[in-house]
Design a protein around this motif. Structure first.
Motif: not given
Length: 236
Positions: A47-62, A70-75
């Motif tokens: 859930e933590a990873v999912r939340s950070l993914s929606t904010k652009g901090v993380l990117r999940v590649i199945h 990169p910080v510039a892509s964070w929302t």
């Protein structure tokens, strides 16, 4: 699943990104290892990873893993400001924020002069008095609070709800900058004078004069940030 545990896991991941333990472009540890590292269950970690993914901090590649963006892509603006603060000085951050404020607040001040209500004027007048009284005694916390509230009220008086929505996530960073500059009595006096001129234009309903007053205030603030804020990143 505890919301507090998820929030704690999010903070722990961000802290490791900020410290460089989880570098930009690199994959986070495998799921089981990450949950152990964070001392949470795997569902909480997901859930933590999912939340950070929606904010652009993380990117999940199945099939490959979860990577730090990169910080510039964070929302998420507060997380972005904190991350930038690790590599940029308070002066650099302050100057970047004042550029944003100038673009937004000059136009918002004109709208406030057009759309303000009697209640808006009453609140602005009260906040200006609060600012001036605190400036006389050197009460930095109250100065910063009144200053931020004065500008927030102008955004609200514009009658455009998107303006407050855009600026709200930056309040912590803006407050920190104000506390640093407001420690100087000369800056406090200049800011109070600019606030009086801005309020007068809003009371008179003069859009052009209100925008010009706010533009001059932003210039004054930029000059103060350039002169007084540290030019080196703040150490942990």
């Amino acid at each position: 699943m505890s919301v507090d545990r998820v929030t704690s896991a999010i903070d722990a991941i961000l802290a490791r990104i900020h410290s460089g333990e989880f570098p930009v472009g690199e994959a986070l540890p495998p799921e089981a290892d990450l949950a152990t590292m964070l001392e949470v269950s795997r569902p909480t970690m997901r859930e933590a990873v999912r939340s950070l993914s929606t904010k652009g901090v993380l990117r999940v590649i199945h099939g490959r893993g979860t990577f730090v963006n990169p910080v510039a892509s964070w929302t998420d603006l507060p997380a972005m400001v904190e991350a930038l603060g690790r590599s940029q000085s308070p002066r650099e951050i302050g100057l970047q924020l004042i550029e944003l404020r100038r673009m937004i607040e000059v136009g918002a001040c004109g709208l406030a002069a057009r759309n303000r209500t009697d209640d808006d004027i009453a609140v602005l007048t009260e906040l200006l008095t609060m600012f001036e009284n605190a400036a006389e005694t050197g009460d930095i916390d109250t100065i910063a609070k009144a200053d931020l509230a004065f500008h927030t009220t102008i955004l609200e008086a514009s009658a455009n709800p998107f303006l407050s929505f855009i600026m709200h996530p930056l309040q912590d960073a803006l407050s920190a900058s104000r506390k640093q500059t407001s420690a100087d009595s000369r800056i406090r006096r200049r800011a109070a004078e600019h606030h009086r001129i801005i309020l007068s234009a809003i009371v008179d309903g003069d859009e052009a004069r209100a925008k010009d007053a706010m533009r001059k205030h932003m210039t004054q603030t930029r000059d103060d940030i350039a002169a007084y804020l540290p030019d080196q990143p703040v150490a942990d």
